[in-house]
Each structure stands twice: as structure tokens, then as C-alpha cells.
Write a protein that holds these residues in place. Structure first.
Motif, PDB file in Angstrom:
ATOM      1  N   UNK A  74       0.861  -1.090  -0.047  1.00 48.52           N
ATOM      2  CA  UNK A  74      -0.229  -0.136   0.191  1.00 48.52           C
ATOM      3  C   UNK A  74       0.718   1.239   0.123  1.00 48.52           C
ATOM      4  N   UNK A  75       1.784   1.137   0.803  1.00 47.07           N
ATOM      5  CA  UNK A  75       2.923   2.212   0.638  1.00 47.07           C
ATOM      6  C   UNK A  75       3.440   2.644  -0.780  1.00 47.07           C
ATOM      7  N   UNK A  80       3.342   5.574  -5.837  1.00 46.71           N
ATOM      8  CA  UNK A  80       3.112   5.496  -7.404  1.00 46.71           C
ATOM      9  C   UNK A  80       1.930   6.694  -7.643  1.00 46.71           C
ATOM     10  N   UNK A  81       0.946   6.942  -6.609  1.00 46.52           N
ATOM     11  CA  UNK A  81       0.299   7.953  -6.904  1.00 46.52           C
ATOM     12  C   UNK A  81       0.940   9.487  -6.853  1.00 46.52           C
ATOM     13  N   UNK A  82       1.867   9.404  -5.861  1.00 43.13           N
ATOM     14  CA  UNK A  82       2.537  10.741  -5.602  1.00 43.13           C
ATOM     15  C   UNK A  82       3.338  10.880  -7.059  1.00 43.13           C
ATOM     16  N   UNK A  83       3.782   9.862  -7.525  1.00 43.48           N
ATOM     17  CA  UNK A  83       4.652  10.020  -8.818  1.00 43.48           C
ATOM     18  C   UNK A  83       3.670  10.635  -9.896  1.00 43.48           C
ATOM     19  N   UNK A  84       2.132  10.238 -10.048  1.00 44.90           N
ATOM     20  CA  UNK A  84       1.488  10.837 -10.853  1.00 44.90           C
ATOM     21  C   UNK A  84       1.201  12.046 -10.582  1.00 44.90           C
ATOM     22  N   UNK A 103      -2.524  17.748  -5.979  1.00 39.84           N
ATOM     23  CA  UNK A 103      -2.030  18.251  -7.356  1.00 39.84           C
ATOM     24  C   UNK A 103      -2.161  19.537  -7.739  1.00 39.84           C
ATOM     25  N   UNK A 104      -3.286  20.016  -7.292  1.00 35.92           N
ATOM     26  CA  UNK A 104      -3.782  21.627  -7.486  1.00 35.92           C
ATOM     27  C   UNK A 104      -2.681  22.329  -6.446  1.00 35.92           C
TER      28      UNK A 104
END
Length: 320
Positions: A74-75, A80-84, A103-104
Motif C-alpha cells: 500500500x505504501x 506511485x500516486x505521488x509520482x502521478x 495536485x492542485x
């Protein structure tokens, strides 16, 4: 010098909804953090709420009742989400409000998102059950889970144009994070022990006869638990003194935010110093009215330069 990008005057409805979610998370779960960020102007407050909500997600994975393998997976999904987010791959139609808000915020402010990668690294250290032999070892962990958040926050705060020594602002933000984290470690020493975690350096524990740990409400009679706590308090105060050098580099409201958060932790440190064994009986905390007083005091004119000079002078006299 770190400069704050002027935020857009308006955000779309999905972005505002995402920020509202993050602010609700912050208000409900941030015991001390929320008092400080209330002092910020709306764009910075929203951005800091997005940072907190992401950080909270990472912490909750680390603290959750999951197997280590699931936590690691999960980490890494969160990384990966942070990379996006970093690559501009999150738009406002995403169903994850934390991702949308972060993101904003990262478009509006020069947030060093690598600091959130460091946070994930630090929580992975928890998942692996790492312990720390020396203060230098523990500093690596503290820099990941707290110093990095100080540097991330500085991306939102920015520094004042022409601020003297502003090139060292990230260093001071990092050090202030270490001070806050060491205070947390002292406050939570029994709770962590019950969860199977020991953060204080093994060298320090041995020096004060405390290597047996902190599962009991009363310290072992052959230990010097108060001596250990006072030693770590002095170390934390020296870190606060160094970190407070950041305050004159910030604008008034950002400085008030940092002063409020740090002030709450310094008062907590004062309580721990006065009664070290209280941390073995339960979590030491400040009442809400005292936290609010510290926050209002920070906004209503506590001079950052005066605080810095006074704190540094005191630390010089009491340096570890």
C-alpha cells in the motif's frame, strides 16, 4: 531563495470539494497541526491541508492492523500516486480528493514533493521495525518523517523577498521538524513500547539504565528515567533553537503558523520536563484552550526575531 507562487484567485468546484475534504481530515485528526494552519490565508491553508491529508494517509497505513507485506504494497501504491501528482497525471475528475487537492496545491506552490517520498521511506522503516543505536541513526528517521514535512511546508510558506540567510531556510525547517518529532517520541514513549516500537537511541537508553524499555507505568528502580528524559529534552531544545532561525524569514502569517505549531510542542516539552514519569502513565497533552492561546499569541504580534534571539541564547547556556 524560495518564493511562493501567487495562487490562482479561483479554483473549480471539484478542486474546492477536494480541499474541503482535506480540511475536514485535518480538523478531525490533526491534534496540533490544525491550530497553526488556521492562521494562514486561505490558499496556503488549503495547500497545507492537502499535504497533511496525504501524510495522514501514509501514517495510517504504517499504523494500521495490516501485515507488513500488505503495508509495503500500500505504501508503494501511495508512492506511485505521488509520482502521478509530480508528473501532472492527476486531473480534477479523479475520485481521490487527496490526490486532486495535492495536485492542485503543487501547481500553485513550489512544493518539493520529494519530501513526501521521504515520508514514505520513514514509514517503511517503521514497518521493518528498525531500531536506532545512536542519535545520528535516529536523525535519519526523524528527517524522513518530520524534517521532510518541514521542507515540504516551506514550499507553501515561501520566504520573504530579501530575507537574510534565506538559502538556509530548508535546513532550519528540517531541524524544526526534528525538534517536533523528538518531542513526539518522548510523549509517546509508553504507547510506542506497547506497540513494540522503541525510538530513543540504544546508546542513550544504556547510559541511563533504561534498556529494558517502557512497558511499565513505573520506571525500574535501577534506572534513571528522569535523567534520560531531561537529556532528550535538552537535545530537543537545542533543535528548537536552531529551527527557530527560520521564523524571521517568513511572512507574518506563515511565521505565526510555524510559531504556533512549534510553541504548542515546546509547551508540551515543558510539561514532560517538569514531570518525566507522566509519559509512562499516558499521553501528555495540552488542553485546547492553551493551544488556542499559543496560536493567537503567535498571530497577534509575538516578534519572531525576539523569539529567535531569546531561544538561541537559552540554548547556548543549556546546550547538550
Amino acid at each position: 531563495m524560495i518564493r511562493t507562487v501567487e495562487p490562482e484567485p479561483h479554483a473549480s468546484a471539484p478542486v474546492l470539494a477536494a480541499y474541503s475534504y482535506c480540511e475536514a481530515v485535518t480538523g478531525q485528526q490533526a491534534r496540533n497541526f490544525a491550530y497553526g494552519i488556521r492562521l494562514l490565508p486561505t490558499p496556503k491553508r488549503r495547500a497545507m491541508s492537502a499535504v497533511y491529508a496525504f501524510s495522514r494517509r501514509v501514517d495510517d497505513i504504517g499504523d494500521g492492523a495490516l501485515s507488513p507485506d500488505v503495508k509495503v504494497a500500500r505504501l508503494e501504491d501511495t508512492r506511485a500516486l505521488l509520482g502521478r501528482v509530480r508528473e501532472g497525471g492527476v486531473d480534477e475528475d479523479e475520485t481521490d480528493p487527496v490526490a486532486v487537492a495535492l495536485a492542485h496545491a503543487s501547481e500553485q506552490f513550489p512544493i518539493p514533493l520529494g519530501g513526501l517520498d521521504e515520508l514514505i521511506d520513514g514509514v517503511l522503516m517503521d514497518v521493518r521495525g528498525e531500531t536506532y543505536e545512536t542519535w545520528d541513526d535516529l536523525k535519519v528517521y526523524c528527517r524522513c518523517v518530520a524534517g521532510a514535512i518541514g521542507r515540504v511546508s516551506l514550499g507553501v510558506f515561501g520566504t520573504e523577498p530579501g530575507a537574510r540567510g534565506a538559502e538556509r531556510a530548508p535546513e532550519y525547517a528540517d531541524t524544526l521538524g526534528l525538534a517536533l518529532q523528538l518531542t513526539n517520541i518522548l510523549r509517546d514513549v509508553r504507547e510506542d513500547a506497547q506497540g513494540g516500537r522503541t525510538y530513543l537511541p540504544a546508546d542513550d537508553l544504556a547510559k541511563f539504565g533504561c534498556s529494558a524499555g517502557f512497558r511499565r507505568r513505573i520506571p525500574s528502580p535501577d534506572s534513571d528515567f528522569a535523567g534520560l528524559v531531561h537529556f532528550e529534552v535538552r537535545r530537543a531544545r537545542a533543535l528548537f533553537a536552531e529551527g527557530y532561525r527560520l521564523l524571521p524569514m517568513l511572512d507574518r502569517r506563515s511565521g505565526a503558523c510555524v510559531a504556533a505549531m512549534a510553541g504548542i510542542y515546546r509547551r508540551l516539552l515543558d510539561r514532560i520536563e517538569r514531570e518525566p514519569e507522566a509519559v509512562l502513565r499516558g499521553r501528555v497533552s495540552l488542553p485546547g484552550r492553551e493551544k488556542a492561546y499559543v496560536a493567537v499569541r503567535g498571530l497577534s504580534g509575538l516578534d519572531a526575531r525576539h523569539v529567535t534571539r531569546r531561544t538561541v541564547s537559552r540554548a547556548v547556556r543549556r546546550r547538550v
